[in-house]
Design a protein around this motif. Structure first.
Motif, PDB file in Angstrom:
ATOM      1  N   ASP A  16      34.528 -53.192 -32.902  1.00  0.00           N
ATOM      2  CA  ASP A  16      35.725 -53.895 -32.420  1.00  0.00           C
ATOM      3  C   ASP A  16      36.644 -52.948 -31.658  1.00  0.00           C
ATOM      4  O   ASP A  16      37.239 -53.317 -30.638  1.00  0.00           O
ATOM      5  CB  ASP A  16      36.500 -54.498 -33.593  1.00  0.00           C
ATOM      6  N   LEU A  17      36.783 -51.750 -32.181  1.00  0.00           N
ATOM      7  CA  LEU A  17      37.665 -50.773 -31.543  1.00  0.00           C
ATOM      8  C   LEU A  17      37.190 -50.457 -30.129  1.00  0.00           C
ATOM      9  O   LEU A  17      37.996 -50.371 -29.194  1.00  0.00           O
ATOM     10  CB  LEU A  17      37.731 -49.492 -32.386  1.00  0.00           C
ATOM     11  N   GLN A  18      35.890 -50.315 -29.959  1.00  0.00           N
ATOM     12  CA  GLN A  18      35.356 -50.045 -28.625  1.00  0.00           C
ATOM     13  C   GLN A  18      35.641 -51.219 -27.683  1.00  0.00           C
ATOM     14  O   GLN A  18      36.056 -51.026 -26.533  1.00  0.00           O
ATOM     15  CB  GLN A  18      33.848 -49.785 -28.712  1.00  0.00           C
ATOM     16  N   GLN A  19      35.455 -52.438 -28.180  1.00  0.00           N
ATOM     17  CA  GLN A  19      35.742 -53.632 -27.379  1.00  0.00           C
ATOM     18  C   GLN A  19      37.223 -53.702 -27.029  1.00  0.00           C
ATOM     19  O   GLN A  19      37.595 -54.020 -25.887  1.00  0.00           O
ATOM     20  CB  GLN A  19      35.320 -54.879 -28.150  1.00  0.00           C
ATOM     21  N   LEU A  20      38.073 -53.395 -27.980  1.00  0.00           N
ATOM     22  CA  LEU A  20      39.521 -53.424 -27.766  1.00  0.00           C
ATOM     23  C   LEU A  20      39.932 -52.420 -26.688  1.00  0.00           C
ATOM     24  O   LEU A  20      40.743 -52.736 -25.800  1.00  0.00           O
ATOM     25  CB  LEU A  20      40.226 -53.120 -29.091  1.00  0.00           C
ATOM     26  N   LEU A  21      39.374 -51.227 -26.749  1.00  0.00           N
ATOM     27  CA  LEU A  21      39.680 -50.205 -25.747  1.00  0.00           C
ATOM     28  C   LEU A  21      39.283 -50.665 -24.347  1.00  0.00           C
ATOM     29  O   LEU A  21      40.055 -50.526 -23.384  1.00  0.00           O
ATOM     30  CB  LEU A  21      38.941 -48.903 -26.090  1.00  0.00           C
ATOM     31  N   SER A  30      36.889 -44.698 -24.210  1.00  0.00           N
ATOM     32  CA  SER A  30      38.258 -44.628 -23.681  1.00  0.00           C
ATOM     33  C   SER A  30      38.322 -43.682 -22.485  1.00  0.00           C
ATOM     34  O   SER A  30      39.030 -43.950 -21.508  1.00  0.00           O
ATOM     35  CB  SER A  30      39.239 -44.179 -24.776  1.00  0.00           C
ATOM     36  N   GLN A  31      37.587 -42.593 -22.564  1.00  0.00           N
ATOM     37  CA  GLN A  31      37.605 -41.629 -21.465  1.00  0.00           C
ATOM     38  C   GLN A  31      36.845 -42.151 -20.252  1.00  0.00           C
ATOM     39  O   GLN A  31      37.244 -41.921 -19.108  1.00  0.00           O
ATOM     40  CB  GLN A  31      37.024 -40.296 -21.945  1.00  0.00           C
ATOM     41  N   ALA A  32      35.756 -42.879 -20.513  1.00  0.00           N
ATOM     42  CA  ALA A  32      35.007 -43.488 -19.408  1.00  0.00           C
ATOM     43  C   ALA A  32      35.849 -44.544 -18.697  1.00  0.00           C
ATOM     44  O   ALA A  32      35.658 -44.811 -17.509  1.00  0.00           O
ATOM     45  CB  ALA A  32      33.714 -44.111 -19.930  1.00  0.00           C
ATOM     46  N   VAL A  41      45.431 -41.047 -22.822  1.00  0.00           N
ATOM     47  CA  VAL A  41      45.582 -40.802 -24.262  1.00  0.00           C
ATOM     48  C   VAL A  41      44.367 -41.359 -25.005  1.00  0.00           C
ATOM     49  O   VAL A  41      43.766 -40.693 -25.840  1.00  0.00           O
ATOM     50  CB  VAL A  41      46.890 -41.408 -24.814  1.00  0.00           C
ATOM     51  N   GLY A  42      43.997 -42.572 -24.701  1.00  0.00           N
ATOM     52  CA  GLY A  42      42.768 -43.154 -25.233  1.00  0.00           C
ATOM     53  C   GLY A  42      42.875 -43.645 -26.660  1.00  0.00           C
ATOM     54  O   GLY A  42      42.925 -44.842 -26.924  1.00  0.00           O
ATOM     55  N   LEU A  43      42.909 -42.734 -27.581  1.00  0.00           N
ATOM     56  CA  LEU A  43      43.035 -43.061 -28.996  1.00  0.00           C
ATOM     57  C   LEU A  43      44.085 -42.173 -29.620  1.00  0.00           C
ATOM     58  O   LEU A  43      44.158 -40.983 -29.289  1.00  0.00           O
ATOM     59  CB  LEU A  43      41.707 -42.832 -29.732  1.00  0.00           C
ATOM     60  N   TYR A  44      44.896 -42.731 -30.489  1.00  0.00           N
ATOM     61  CA  TYR A  44      45.680 -41.824 -31.328  1.00  0.00           C
ATOM     62  C   TYR A  44      45.425 -42.148 -32.786  1.00  0.00           C
ATOM     63  O   TYR A  44      45.298 -43.291 -33.183  1.00  0.00           O
ATOM     64  CB  TYR A  44      47.156 -41.762 -30.940  1.00  0.00           C
ATOM     65  N   ARG A  45      45.277 -41.083 -33.549  1.00  0.00           N
ATOM     66  CA  ARG A  45      45.016 -41.187 -34.971  1.00  0.00           C
ATOM     67  C   ARG A  45      46.310 -40.954 -35.736  1.00  0.00           C
ATOM     68  O   ARG A  45      47.280 -40.425 -35.197  1.00  0.00           O
ATOM     69  CB  ARG A  45      43.938 -40.182 -35.389  1.00  0.00           C
TER      70      ARG A  45
END
Length: 690
Positions: free
Chosen positions: A164-169, A362-364, A369-373
């Motif tokens: 899901d996270l990949q789809q959301l990005l 996210s980088q592709a 920023v892409g992801l923040y943890r």
């Protein structure tokens, strides 16, 4: 006035002798609390004196000088991180300047005199944390703040996952979004899946395996036994129920995933040792070392013990012989269950692989920023970390907050603090390891309760939170290391600095390049007026709310206050009435701020009490936020969907189903929604224009 011996010992240990009480007055810490906390720390002042401290941190262009305590001549040798060796002699008691050139990084200084040797870790750090080029060039970016477990989709198993996270990005990137901000992904408790708070983890170095997208696991797809199980009516019924529920059913989801992954593990083991995945897994296990081994062992033992006795939720209630990873019974279990340990290690490998793919996606997509943890402030008492490394944690204390107007007895979070004296004795390696684990595969790290770098409120075991005291942490050293790891990982840092923030740390955070958090609800002047968008500092992230606060709908409709009254958070009607009056004033001030900023037409309404939440008002608040000067803007999907129910109500345990409420729509529905797309388009355009 001469300081007494107790106060002197407390001060030397970093225990503050006073604090500011609920009335804004300086209040002395009781002698009982000082004694209790000194006992908790195992008398740090009694450590044997050495010529040099175990670690020395030099930030930026600061003079790199030390003084060796003692008399006579010492021989010194300095080995740099890159292997260069410098050596010479120095006189005890005199200032010693470290050799140059000595670049940023971790170096080892050895001091010797006769047969004696002393080691000091030398850490040279930059002054500021990393900042992505786009932000450095003045661009303003936006993203979504997501509690991953709340996400619905056509494919997940009743909880948001890394698929899901990949789809959301990918969907956000198409709409101009730059990042997804996440709840802590720290390892929790697979055998006690209902213990779901992401802020009370088992380990901050490893991932929560419930987020594994099982459908992405090749060995699950290739296993005939797994596919037979998957297609069974019983499995599909359980899956459908978990998906359809409005709240995450952690126990069912975990049981389904572990059953599936056991089949996949059996298939994985059939591969020969030259298999690419087998080799990658072996390298992961080797790199993870003891930390990974005992995280896996803890998960395995906890599962076995709970299967025999449901009360055995964690090591604090296990038999004495099992309460430490190094005890003989535990070691014997590990020898007899190597395959079980490997299974839990493999789950960590799968989770890390899938999360890494999200970062790569996210980088592709061109995100800066892409992801923040999110880094939680500590681990729970019954965690794998305290079980494996009890010396690092003070298990006879917990951290929290002193009394304030909302909590007259203070807060006790049930998290044993890391001992700053042990951290220093170990050359800050536990802190470094934690940062490296959490800066992996992301562009930003949010540090929950960032004031913990300066101080934490320690409460002795068995006492109420008002019987605590602040304990100091080596803030300059920690900020320097944070900047070093931030630059090396190309990972910016966001500090959760809401609530009462000590004045002495505000400028430190700003000078270190750490982003502040600006929540709309709190951005009011002393006269009650809301700050205009251009008054938000550039070095900040703005948001309407957080996971601990009401949604836009909840705030405007006072749903949070009604919920608080319903579940008994307020002692009497007078408190409720006071909060409602305060909210009415806030709403009126916000309405005026929206109109003054041009985010909402002045003709829409003069009085907030006559204005209900509507798509127009929702869009206006998002326009206001999009116009803020903050370099980053975080938006919550709950607010795109007009949701009212919070995901967490602070101060509650059983009164409300915290950390379980799902989003009202699936990802597929959200990104097909015309109103949502209109809102995100508006936000993206205004951020670019700013």
């Amino acid at each position: 006035m001469k300081e007494n011996s107790l106060d002197k010992a407390a001060r030397a240990a970093g225990i503050s002798l006073t604090h500011i009480n609920v009335n804004g007055e300086t209040e002395a810490i009781s002698d009982e609390t000082k004694r209790a906390l000194l006992a908790v720390m195992d008398n740090p002042g009694s450590n044997k004196k050495t010529p040099l401290p175990p670690v020395a941190v030099f930030s930026g262009n600061a003079k790199r000088q030390l003084t060796a305590q003692g008399r006579g001549v010492f021989h010194w040798q300095l080995r740099s991180e890159k292997g260069a060796v410098f050596e010479g002699e120095l006189q005890g008691g005199e200032l010693f300047t470290l050799p140059t050139p000595l670049g940023q990084g971790y170096h080892q200084l050895t001091l010797s005199k006769g047969r004696q040797q002393w080691l000091t870790r030398i850490i040279v750090t930059p002054r500021r944390c990393y900042l992505p080029p786009a932000l450095r060039e003045g661009e303003k970016r936006w993203g979504a703040l997501v509690q991953l477990y709340t996400v619905r989709s056509a494919n997940n198993w009743g909880i948001g996952d890394f698929g899901d996270l990949q789809q959301l990005l990918e969907q956000l990137a198409l709409r101009g979004g730059d990042f997804v901000g996440l709840n802590p992904l720290h390892a929790l408790y697979p055998a006690s899946a209902g213990f779901a708070s992401p802020y009370s983890p088992s380990s901050r170095r490893w991932l929560n395996i419930i987020y594994i997208d099982v459908s992405q696991v090749a060995d699950f797809q290739q296993s005939a036994a797994a596919q037979k199980w998957w297609k069974s009516a019983k499995t599909q019924r359980a899956l459908a129920k978990a998906r359809e529920s409005d709240f995450v059913d952690y126990e069912t989801v975990m049981a389904l995933k572990l059953a599936a992954l056991r089949y996949a593990w059996a298939e994985f083991q059939l591969h020969n040792e030259e298999n690419e995945d087998k080799r990658a897994f072996a390298a992961f296990v080797s790199e993870g070392g003891d930390s990974l081994r005992y995280q896996a062992a803890y998960d395995g033992i906890q599962a076995a013990r709970r299967a025999d006795n449901a009360e055995h939720w964690g090591w604090p209630v296990w038999p004495e012989a099992w309460r430490n990873s190094q005890l003989p019974e535990v070691q014997q279990w590990c020898k007899q269950h190597e395959d079980e340990i490997a299974f839990w290690q493999w789950l960590q490998w799968l989770a890390q692989q899938q999360f890494s793919r999200c970062w790569q996606a996210s980088q592709a997509s061109g995100m800066s920023v892409g992801l923040y943890r999110d880094l939680a402030v500590g681990v729970a008492e019954g965690s794998a970390e305290t079980w494996h490394d009890p010396e690092l944690y003070r298990l006879k204390a917990s951290v929290g907050a002193p009394p304030d107007r909302l909590g007259p007895l203070g807060q006790n979070w049930g998290l044993p603090p890391m001992d700053p004296h042990v951290m220093q004795a170990r050359g800050y390696q536990p802190f470094i390891d934690m940062l490296r684990a959490n800066m992996r595969d992301c562009g930003a790290l949010r540090i929950d309760h960032v004031m913990s770098l300066l101080r934490l409120w320690w409460v002795p075991a068995g006492e109420t939170a008002d019987k605590g005291a602040y304990v100091a942490y080596p803030v300059d050293d920690l900020l320097g290391i944070l900047a070093l790891e931030s630059q090396r990982h190309r990972c910016m840092v966001i500090g959760e600095d809401l609530g009462t923030v000590p004045k002495e740390i505000i400028s430190m955070l700003r000078d270190s390049g750490i982003f502040s958090w600006k929540v709309l609800w709190f951005e009011q002047q002393q006269n009650g007026e809301y700050r205009s968008p251009d008054e938000y500092p550039r070095q900040s992230i703005a948001s309407a709310s957080t996971h601990d606060l009401p949604t836009l709908n909840g705030f405007w409709g006072e749903g949070d206050l009604l919920l608080g009254e319903k579940i008994g958070l307020y002692p009497d009607k007078a408190v409720m009435q006071s909060l409602q009056q305060q909210r009415a004033a806030q709403k009126q001030a916000l309405l005026e701020a929206l109109q003054q900023a041009g985010a909402l037409p002045a003709r829409s309404a003069k009085r907030a009490e006559t204005l209900a939440m509507s798509p127009q008002l929702n869009q206006a608040i998002h326009r206001f936020l999009a116009d803020t000067n903050s370099a980053l803007l975080g938006l919550q999907p709950e607010d795109w969907l007009g949701m009212t129910e919070p995901v967490n109500v602070p101060g509650t345990t059983n009164e409300y189903p915290n950390w379980r409420r799902k989003l009202a729509q699936s990802l597929e529905e959200i990104f097909a929604d015309k109103e949502v797309n209109k809102l995100l388009k508006t936000v993206s355009q205004r951020r670019k224009a700013g």
